[in-house]
Write a protein that holds these residues in place. Structure first.
Motif, PDB file in Angstrom:
ATOM      1  N   GLY A  47       1.120  -0.901   0.019  1.00  0.00           N
ATOM      2  CA  GLY A  47       0.120  -0.027  -0.305  1.00  0.00           C
ATOM      3  C   GLY A  47       0.732   1.139  -0.092  1.00  0.00           C
ATOM      4  O   GLY A  47       0.488   2.365   0.482  1.00  0.00           O
ATOM      5  N   LEU A  48       2.203   1.203  -0.252  1.00  0.00           N
ATOM      6  CA  LEU A  48       2.850   2.460  -0.286  1.00  0.00           C
ATOM      7  C   LEU A  48       3.013   3.196  -1.750  1.00  0.00           C
ATOM      8  O   LEU A  48       3.083   2.153  -3.010  1.00  0.00           O
ATOM      9  N   ILE A  49       2.963   4.038  -2.079  1.00  0.00           N
ATOM     10  CA  ILE A  49       3.791   4.371  -2.795  1.00  0.00           C
ATOM     11  C   ILE A  49       5.524   4.096  -3.379  1.00  0.00           C
ATOM     12  O   ILE A  49       5.976   4.776  -2.354  1.00  0.00           O
ATOM     13  N   GLU A  50       6.007   4.100  -4.064  1.00  0.00           N
ATOM     14  CA  GLU A  50       7.109   3.359  -4.851  1.00  0.00           C
ATOM     15  C   GLU A  50       7.237   4.548  -6.165  1.00  0.00           C
ATOM     16  O   GLU A  50       6.777   4.711  -6.499  1.00  0.00           O
ATOM     17  N   TYR A  51       8.157   5.173  -5.545  1.00  0.00           N
ATOM     18  CA  TYR A  51       9.159   5.754  -6.967  1.00  0.00           C
ATOM     19  C   TYR A  51      10.578   5.512  -6.705  1.00  0.00           C
ATOM     20  O   TYR A  51      11.532   5.281  -5.854  1.00  0.00           O
ATOM     21  N   GLN A  52      11.957   6.578  -8.562  1.00  0.00           N
ATOM     22  CA  GLN A  52      12.937   6.172  -8.419  1.00  0.00           C
ATOM     23  C   GLN A  52      13.343   8.006  -8.291  1.00  0.00           C
ATOM     24  O   GLN A  52      13.310   8.911  -8.479  1.00  0.00           O
ATOM     25  N   ASP A  53      14.089   7.987  -7.433  1.00  0.00           N
ATOM     26  CA  ASP A  53      14.226   9.506  -7.208  1.00  0.00           C
ATOM     27  C   ASP A  53      16.296   9.767  -7.670  1.00  0.00           C
ATOM     28  O   ASP A  53      16.140   8.924  -8.780  1.00  0.00           O
ATOM     29  N   LYS A  54      16.244  11.338  -7.978  1.00  0.00           N
ATOM     30  CA  LYS A  54      17.025  11.412  -9.439  1.00  0.00           C
ATOM     31  C   LYS A  54      18.757  10.355  -9.134  1.00  0.00           C
ATOM     32  O   LYS A  54      19.946  10.350 -10.358  1.00  0.00           O
ATOM     33  N   ASP A  55      18.806  10.098  -7.550  1.00  0.00           N
ATOM     34  CA  ASP A  55      19.995   8.993  -7.393  1.00  0.00           C
ATOM     35  C   ASP A  55      19.958   7.807  -8.074  1.00  0.00           C
ATOM     36  O   ASP A  55      20.739   7.189  -8.366  1.00  0.00           O
ATOM     37  N   GLY A  56      19.274   7.485  -8.411  1.00  0.00           N
ATOM     38  CA  GLY A  56      18.394   6.170  -9.141  1.00  0.00           C
ATOM     39  C   GLY A  56      18.236   5.680  -7.882  1.00  0.00           C
ATOM     40  O   GLY A  56      17.761   4.111  -8.351  1.00  0.00           O
ATOM     41  N   ARG A  57      17.628   5.868  -7.034  1.00  0.00           N
ATOM     42  CA  ARG A  57      17.303   4.988  -5.549  1.00  0.00           C
ATOM     43  C   ARG A  57      15.777   4.646  -5.989  1.00  0.00           C
ATOM     44  O   ARG A  57      15.345   5.377  -5.993  1.00  0.00           O
ATOM     45  N   TYR A  58      15.338   3.381  -5.490  1.00  0.00           N
ATOM     46  CA  TYR A  58      13.909   3.070  -5.228  1.00  0.00           C
ATOM     47  C   TYR A  58      13.723   3.301  -3.936  1.00  0.00           C
ATOM     48  O   TYR A  58      13.803   3.279  -2.464  1.00  0.00           O
ATOM     49  N   ASN A  59      12.618   4.484  -3.791  1.00  0.00           N
ATOM     50  CA  ASN A  59      12.470   4.783  -2.068  1.00  0.00           C
ATOM     51  C   ASN A  59      10.557   4.658  -1.950  1.00  0.00           C
ATOM     52  O   ASN A  59       9.847   4.297  -3.372  1.00  0.00           O
ATOM     53  N   GLN A  60      10.143   4.579  -1.096  1.00  0.00           N
ATOM     54  CA  GLN A  60       8.754   3.843  -0.780  1.00  0.00           C
ATOM     55  C   GLN A  60       8.206   5.283   0.542  1.00  0.00           C
ATOM     56  O   GLN A  60       8.527   5.726   0.710  1.00  0.00           O
ATOM     57  N   ILE A  61       6.797   5.693   0.004  1.00  0.00           N
ATOM     58  CA  ILE A  61       6.027   6.815   1.392  1.00  0.00           C
ATOM     59  C   ILE A  61       4.746   6.344   1.364  1.00  0.00           C
ATOM     60  O   ILE A  61       4.000   5.502   0.809  1.00  0.00           O
ATOM     61  N   PRO A  62       4.567   6.160   1.941  1.00  0.00           N
ATOM     62  CA  PRO A  62       2.837   5.961   2.942  1.00  0.00           C
ATOM     63  C   PRO A  62       1.847   6.386   2.339  1.00  0.00           C
ATOM     64  O   PRO A  62       2.106   8.204   2.207  1.00  0.00           O
ATOM     65  N   GLN A  63       1.024   6.642   1.463  1.00  0.00           N
ATOM     66  CA  GLN A  63       0.391   6.805   0.493  1.00  0.00           C
ATOM     67  C   GLN A  63      -1.269   7.877   1.762  1.00  0.00           C
ATOM     68  O   GLN A  63      -1.246   8.865   1.310  1.00  0.00           O
ATOM     69  N   SER A  64      -1.060   7.733   3.316  1.00  0.00           N
ATOM     70  CA  SER A  64      -1.170   9.054   3.620  1.00  0.00           C
ATOM     71  C   SER A  64      -0.657   9.844   4.036  1.00  0.00           C
ATOM     72  O   SER A  64      -1.578  11.056   4.787  1.00  0.00           O
ATOM     73  N   GLU A  65       0.668  10.120   3.685  1.00  0.00           N
ATOM     74  CA  GLU A  65       1.389  11.170   4.015  1.00  0.00           C
ATOM     75  C   GLU A  65       1.442  11.807   3.018  1.00  0.00           C
ATOM     76  O   GLU A  65       1.832  12.909   2.544  1.00  0.00           O
ATOM     77  N   VAL A  66       0.346  11.406   1.476  1.00  0.00           N
ATOM     78  CA  VAL A  66       1.283  12.544   0.824  1.00  0.00           C
ATOM     79  C   VAL A  66      -0.113  12.921   0.010  1.00  0.00           C
ATOM     80  O   VAL A  66      -1.052  11.858  -0.220  1.00  0.00           O
ATOM     81  N   SER A  67       0.196  14.023  -0.703  1.00  0.00           N
ATOM     82  CA  SER A  67      -1.142  15.189  -0.560  1.00  0.00           C
ATOM     83  C   SER A  67      -1.751  15.195  -2.315  1.00  0.00           C
ATOM     84  O   SER A  67      -2.555  15.262  -2.259  1.00  0.00           O
ATOM     85  N   GLU A  68      -0.178  15.140  -2.880  1.00  0.00           N
ATOM     86  CA  GLU A  68      -0.699  15.150  -4.352  1.00  0.00           C
ATOM     87  C   GLU A  68       0.712  14.798  -5.485  1.00  0.00           C
ATOM     88  O   GLU A  68       1.799  15.088  -4.568  1.00  0.00           O
ATOM     89  N   ILE A  69       0.192  15.005  -6.252  1.00  0.00           N
ATOM     90  CA  ILE A  69       1.637  14.204  -7.416  1.00  0.00           C
ATOM     91  C   ILE A  69       1.119  14.671  -8.638  1.00  0.00           C
ATOM     92  O   ILE A  69      -0.053  13.777  -8.834  1.00  0.00           O
ATOM     93  N   LYS A  70       2.390  15.168  -8.988  1.00  0.00           N
ATOM     94  CA  LYS A  70       2.021  16.141 -10.808  1.00  0.00           C
ATOM     95  C   LYS A  70       3.341  16.091 -11.076  1.00  0.00           C
ATOM     96  O   LYS A  70       4.629  15.866 -10.340  1.00  0.00           O
ATOM     97  N   GLU A  71       2.611  15.583 -12.612  1.00  0.00           N
ATOM     98  CA  GLU A  71       3.480  15.575 -13.353  1.00  0.00           C
ATOM     99  C   GLU A  71       4.903  17.233 -14.157  1.00  0.00           C
ATOM    100  O   GLU A  71       3.315  18.353 -13.796  1.00  0.00           O
ATOM    101  N   ARG A  72       5.562  16.963 -13.646  1.00  0.00           N
ATOM    102  CA  ARG A  72       6.901  17.944 -14.036  1.00  0.00           C
ATOM    103  C   ARG A  72       6.627  18.553 -15.497  1.00  0.00           C
ATOM    104  O   ARG A  72       7.101  17.424 -16.062  1.00  0.00           O
TER     105      ARG A  72
END
Length: 72
Positions: A47-72
């Motif tokens: 149930g976590l949101i997975e993403y890749q940062d600028k350094d190529g590392r994969y991270n996760q963050i709980p959905q409850s902490e995310v308010s919005e995801i925007k495309e740049r």
């Protein structure tokens, strides 16, 4: 002449495809802005949101902490 034109068209095509990789910004409820190199996805198992940062590392963050995801 034709080889040069073909090379230029191929280079242009590759640059166009490279522009298709869009960055995303993840906004959290506490005001943090997290840059993601790819489109964040939800891991169905955790149930976590997975993403890749600028350094190529994969991270996760709980959905409850995310308010919005925007495309740049």
């Amino acid at each position: 002449m034709k080889k040069g034109l073909f090379a230029v068209l191929c280079a242009f095509g590759l640059l166009t495809l490279a522009g298709c990789a869009n960055e995303h910004i993840i906004s959290t409820h506490d005001g943090r802005l997290i840059e993601s190199e790819n489109k964040p996805e939800i891991d169905e198992d955790t149930g976590l949101i997975e993403y890749q940062d600028k350094d190529g590392r994969y991270n996760q963050i709980p959905q409850s902490e995310v308010s919005e995801i925007k495309e740049r």
